[in-house]
Write an enzyme that holds these catalytic residues in place. Structure first.
Site, PDB file in Angstrom:
ATOM      1  N   HIS A 128       0.834  -1.204   0.000  1.00 44.65           N
ATOM      2  CA  HIS A 128       0.000   0.000   0.000  1.00 44.65           C
ATOM      3  C   HIS A 128       0.867   1.251   0.000  1.00 44.65           C
ATOM      4  O   HIS A 128       0.538   2.260  -0.615  1.00 44.65           O
ATOM      5  CB  HIS A 128      -0.904   0.013   1.234  1.00 44.65           C
ATOM      6  CG  HIS A 128      -2.060  -0.923   1.093  1.00 44.65           C
ATOM      7  ND1 HIS A 128      -2.734  -1.447   2.159  1.00 44.65           N
ATOM      8  CD2 HIS A 128      -2.659  -1.420   0.003  1.00 44.65           C
ATOM      9  CE1 HIS A 128      -3.691  -2.228   1.724  1.00 44.65           C
ATOM     10  NE2 HIS A 128      -3.672  -2.232   0.415  1.00 44.65           N
TER      11      HIS A 128
ATOM     12  N   GLU B 162      -9.994  -9.709 -22.691  1.00 45.48           N
ATOM     13  CA  GLU B 162      -8.809  -9.808 -21.832  1.00 45.48           C
ATOM     14  C   GLU B 162      -8.385 -11.258 -21.607  1.00 45.48           C
ATOM     15  O   GLU B 162      -7.503 -11.541 -20.803  1.00 45.48           O
ATOM     16  CB  GLU B 162      -9.044  -9.084 -20.497  1.00 45.48           C
ATOM     17  CG  GLU B 162     -10.371  -9.384 -19.831  1.00 45.48           C
ATOM     18  CD  GLU B 162     -10.658  -8.508 -18.607  1.00 45.48           C
ATOM     19  OE1 GLU B 162      -9.746  -7.864 -18.093  1.00 45.48           O
ATOM     20  OE2 GLU B 162     -11.821  -8.501 -18.160  1.00 45.48           O
TER      21      GLU B 162
ATOM     22  N   ASP C 279      -4.995  -8.189 -17.834  1.00 49.81           N
ATOM     23  CA  ASP C 279      -5.312  -9.621 -17.797  1.00 49.81           C
ATOM     24  C   ASP C 279      -4.893 -10.323 -19.076  1.00 49.81           C
ATOM     25  O   ASP C 279      -4.460 -11.470 -19.042  1.00 49.81           O
ATOM     26  CB  ASP C 279      -6.809  -9.829 -17.543  1.00 49.81           C
ATOM     27  CG  ASP C 279      -7.122  -9.710 -16.059  1.00 49.81           C
ATOM     28  OD1 ASP C 279      -6.369 -10.299 -15.257  1.00 49.81           O
ATOM     29  OD2 ASP C 279      -8.091  -9.020 -15.702  1.00 49.81           O
TER      30      ASP C 279
ATOM     31  N   CYS D 280      -8.264  -0.278 -22.009  1.00 44.02           N
ATOM     32  CA  CYS D 280      -8.328   0.309 -20.665  1.00 44.02           C
ATOM     33  C   CYS D 280      -7.337  -0.335 -19.694  1.00 44.02           C
ATOM     34  O   CYS D 280      -7.359  -0.035 -18.512  1.00 44.02           O
ATOM     35  CB  CYS D 280      -9.747   0.255 -20.108  1.00 44.02           C
ATOM     36  SG  CYS D 280     -10.382  -1.413 -19.965  1.00 44.02           S
TER      37      CYS D 280
HETATM   38  C1  PEP Z   1      -7.337  -5.267 -17.474  1.00 50.23           C
HETATM   39  O1  PEP Z   1      -7.340  -6.463 -17.170  1.00 50.23           O
HETATM   40  O2  PEP Z   1      -6.538  -4.772 -18.302  1.00 50.23           O
HETATM   41  C2  PEP Z   1      -8.292  -4.332 -16.835  1.00 50.23           C
HETATM   42  C3  PEP Z   1      -8.393  -3.079 -17.228  1.00 50.23           C
HETATM   43  O3  PEP Z   1      -9.031  -4.801 -15.805  1.00 50.23           O
HETATM   44  P1  PEP Z   1      -8.499  -4.997 -14.309  1.00 50.23           P
HETATM   45  O4  PEP Z   1      -7.117  -4.407 -14.230  1.00 50.23           O
HETATM   46  O5  PEP Z   1      -9.482  -4.327 -13.440  1.00 50.23           O
HETATM   47  O6  PEP Z   1      -8.517  -6.492 -14.180  1.00 50.23           O
HETATM   48 MG    MG Z   2      -9.040  -7.280 -16.127  1.00 53.57          MG
END
Ligand code: PEP
Ligand code: MG
Length: 578
Positions: free
Chosen positions: A194, A438, A462, A509
Site C-alpha cells: 500500500h 482480456e 489480464d 483500458c
Molecule cells: C485489465 O485487465 O486490463 C483491466 C483493465 O481490468 P483490471 O485491471 O481491473 O482487471
Molecule cells: Mg481485467
C-alpha cells in the site's frame, strides 16, 4: 567513488536531498508473567492502547490532502478495521487472561500467528497484506511501550529530506508527505505494498527493498534517489550532482508543461482525433478525471464499491454511486463495468461464501460469478440501467471467454429491462453493451464478440497475464510481464481488426493504454480510444499531439512481425525518438 544502492523503483521521479534515517525498527518486546490480581489491569492497559491507536489513525485520516485519490483513505480505513477486528482485539485479551501474559507479549504471539497464516497464502497480493498486520501491531506496541509512533524526531523539520526507513506504513507516508519530504527509501516492502501505491498517487519518488540502506547511508549526507531506475546514489561528486539536477529540472519543466495541455484537444499532427478517457475505482475519483479534462470514463471498476465492507451495496446505493459520477461528467460518457470480483479483488461477502481455489485468477470471477449469482448481478444491472436515464452510459462486461457468456448476459439485461418496464422505471432503451477482451480465447475470436456487442475494450493487464501465464500479482514472475511479447501484440492487433471490421468502437483500458511509451505503437496499430488513470492522461496526450499516424502504420506493422520482444523494443524506441 560514488556508491550505488539498488532496490525496486516504485514511484518515479528524481529527488536530491539530505538523508534522514528513521531509527524506529521493530519494537523490542519481552515476556512477563502478570500476577493474577493484576490481570484485569493489564487487559485495561491493552484496551486503552487499542483506543489510542484508533484515535491516532482517525487523526491522520483527517490530514489526508483533499487532492489525494479516494483509495488512499481506504488504506487507513483498513488499519482502523483491523484494530476493531476480534483477531487483534479479543485474542490477545484471552491470552492475557488465560496465560497471565503481559499485553505486549500477548499481542506479539497473536501477530506471529497471523503473519504465519498470511505467509502460507498462495496469492501474492494477500501475502503482502501481512505488512498491514505488522504495521498495526507495531502501532499498538509502541503505545504500550510509550514510544513515539509518528515519523518525526520532534525538532528536525523533514522538508526536502530523503527518508530512509526499515518500512513505512500508509499512515507514516501521509504524515511525511505533510512534512514535504523529497523521497523515501525503505529496506523492506514490494511494488504492491500500500505504501508503494500511495507514493505513486502522492507523486513522491520512492525506492523499496534497499537492504542495509540504514547501515550504508548517514544522516545529513546528500544523496540522489531515482525512483524510475530504483537506485540511490551516495558519495556523489559535483559532475553527477549537476547531471541529476539537470534531469530533475527537465522533469519539472516537463510536468509543468503538461498542465497547459488540459484544455487542448487530443489530435495527432495529421488531424486524427483521439479519445482520452479516465479509469476510476470509486465515485470520488471522477474529480481527478475531470481535472485533466478527460472526455469521459472508459472504465469504472465497480467492484471497488463492494470491497472493504461487511455487506453488499443494494440497488439504490449502487444507483446513487453511478448518478454521482454521471452528474459530474456533465454530458461526457460513462462506461460502467459490471462486477469484476474475484482473484485479487474480493468482497467480504462473496469471499465468505466462495470455495477457496488454488488458482483464483482462473476461477469463479467477474462475469462467471455474476452469471452464477443472479442476486448479485440483477441489482447491479438494474442500477446501471436506471442510471442510464440520466446521461450517456455504456455497460461493459469483464472477463468474457466465450460468446455464450455474452449472449446469456444480453438476455439477462433484456429481462432486467422488462422488469423496469413493468415497474414504470426509466432507462436508456439503446444503452450500448460492450465486452472486455482480456482472455486470449476471446481475443482470437474477437470477431464473434464484435458481431453481438456494441463496443469492445482491451484489458491488457489480464490479457498479458493469461497469454504469458504469469500471475500479475506475483513479483517473482514480474520480469516476464511483457507487453511487447509478439503473442501479446498479435492478439491486440486481432482485436483491433475485429472491431474495425465490425465498425464498432474499440478502446483499451489496461495499464498499457496509460503508458506513454506505447502510445505511438498503439496509434500505428489502429487504436483511437485510450482509457487510463487520470495521472498519466496528459503525458499520453502530449505524445499524441506530436505524432503523425501516417508515419506510424508501417513501423507498427514491422513491430508486429518481430519474433522477439527485444527487436520490438528497439523499433518502439525508434518510433518514439522520431
Ligand atoms: C485489465 O485487465 O486490463 C483491466 C483493465 O481490468 P483490471 O485491471 O481491473 O482487471
Ligand atoms: Mg481485467
Amino acid at each position: 567513488m560514488s556508491v550505488t544502492l539498488s532496490g525496486i523503483g516504485v514511484s518515479r521521479g528524481i529527488a536530491i536531498g539530505k538523508v534522514h534515517i528513521l531509527e524506529r525498527g521493530q519494537p523490542e518486546v519481552v515476556e512477563q508473567k502478570i500476577p493474577a490480581s493484576k490481570v484485569e489491569d493489564e487487559v485495561l492497559r491493552f484496551q486503552l492502547a487499542l483506543k489510542v491507536a484508533q484515535e491516532e489513525l482517525k487523526n491522520i485520516r483527517t490530514r489526508i490532502p483533499a487532492s489525494t485519490p479516494a483509495d488512499i483513505a481506504a488504506f487507513i480505513d483498513t488499519h482502523l478495521l483491523m484494530l476493531k477486528d476480534s483477531a487483534l482485539g479479543n485474542v490477545p485479551i484471552d491470552l492475557i487472561r488465560n496465560q497471565q501474559l503481559n499485553a505486549e507479549w500477548a499481542l506479539k504471539l497473536q501477530r506471529d500467528a497471523l503473519v504465519n497464516i498470511f505467509e502460507e497464502m498462495d496469492d501474492a497480493y494477500l501475502r503482502t497484506r501481512k505488512d498491514d498486520v505488522i504495521h498495526v501491531v507495531n502501532r499498538i506496541l509502541r503505545i504500550l511501550l510509550n514510544q513515539d509512533n509518528q515519523p518525526h524526531d520532534g525538532v528536525t523539520a523533514l522538508t526536502g529530506h530523503i527518508i530512509i526507513a526499515d518500512d513505512l506504513t500508509p499512515a507514516d507516508t501521509i504524515l511525511l508527505q505533510h512534512q514535504k519530504i523529497a523521497a523515501f527509501v525503505t529496506e523492506y516492502g514490494g511494488p504492491l505494498s500500500h505504501t508503494a501505491i500511495m507514493a505513486r498517487s502522492l507523486r513522491i519518488p520512492a525506492v523499496v527493498g534497499v537492504h542495509n540502506s540504514r547501515k550504508t547511508l548517514h544522516n545529513d549526507e546528500i544523496v540522489i534517489v531515482d525512483g524510475k531506475q530504483g537506485v540511490i546514489l551516495a558519495n556523489i561528486d559535483e559532475d553527477i550532482l549537476s547531471y541529476y539536477r539537470q534531469q530533475q529540472q527537465q522533469e519539472s519543466i516537463y510536468y509543468k508543461s503538461l498542465n497547459k495541455l488540459k484544455n487542448k484537444a487530443a489530435i495527432t499532427i495529421d488531424g486524427t482525433p483521439i479519445s482520452l478517457l479516465g479509469n476510476i475505482e470509486l465515485p470520488e475519483d471522477i474529480d481527478s478525471v475531470n481535472d485533466v479534462s478527460a472526455s469521459g470514463v472508459g472504465l469504472f471498476r465497480t467492484e471497488f464499491l463492494f470491497m472493504n465492507r461487511s455487506s453488499l451495496p443494494d440497488e439504490e446505493e449502487q444507483l446513487d454511486a453511478y448518478l454521482t459520477v454521471i452528474n459530474k461528467l456533465k454530458g461526457n460518457p460513462l462506461t460502467i463495468r459490471t462486477l469484476d470480483l474475484g482473484a485479487d479483488k474480493q468482497s467480504q461477502e462473496t469471499k465468505d461464501t466462495s470455495v477457496p481455489t488454488i488458482n483464483p485468477a482462473l476461477g469463479l470471477r467477474a462475469i462467471r460469478l455474476c452469471l452464477k449469482d443472479p442476486d448479485l448481478f440483477t441489482p447491479q444491472l438494474r442500477a446501471i440501467l436506471r442510471a442510464s436515464a440520466h446521461g450517456p452510459i455504456r455497460m461493459m462486461i469483464p472477463m468474457l471467454s466465450n460468446i455464450q457468456e455474452a449472449l446469456q448476459t444480453l438476455q439477462i439485461i433484456e429481462e432486467a429491462k422488462h422488469q423496469l418496464d413493468r415497474e414504470g422505471l426509466d432507462y436508456d432503451k439503446d444503452i450500448p453493451v460492450g465486452g472486455m477482451i482480456e482472455i486470449p480465447a476471446a481475443a482470437i475470436t474477437a470477431y464473434t464478440f464484435a458481431k453481438h456487442l456494441d463496443f469492445l475494450s482491451i484489458g491488457t493487464n489480464d490479457l498479458i497475464q493469461y497469454t504469458l501465464a504469469i500471475d500479475r500479482m506475483d513479483d517473482e514472475v514480474n520480469y516476464l510481464y511483457d507487453p511487447l511479447h509478439p503473442a501479446v501484440l498479435r492478439l491486440i492487433h486481432l482485436i483491433l481488426n475485429a472491431g474495425h471490421k465490425a465498425k464498432i468502437p474499440i478502446s483499451m483500458c489496461g495499464e498499457m493504454a496509460g503508458d506513454s511509451y506505447y502510445t505511438r505503437l498503439l496509434l500505428g496499430l489502429g487504436l483511437r480510444e485510450f482509457s487510463m488513470q487520470a495521472a498519466t492522461l496528459l503525458e499520453v496526450k502530449s505524445v499524441i499531439k506530436e505524432s503523425n499516424i501516417s508515419e506510424l502504420v508501417r513501423p507498427a506493422r514491422k513491430i508486429l512481425q518481430c519474433t522477439h520482444s527485444d527487436q520490438a523494443l528497439a523499433l518502439v524506441n525508434n518510433i518514439n525518438a522520431g
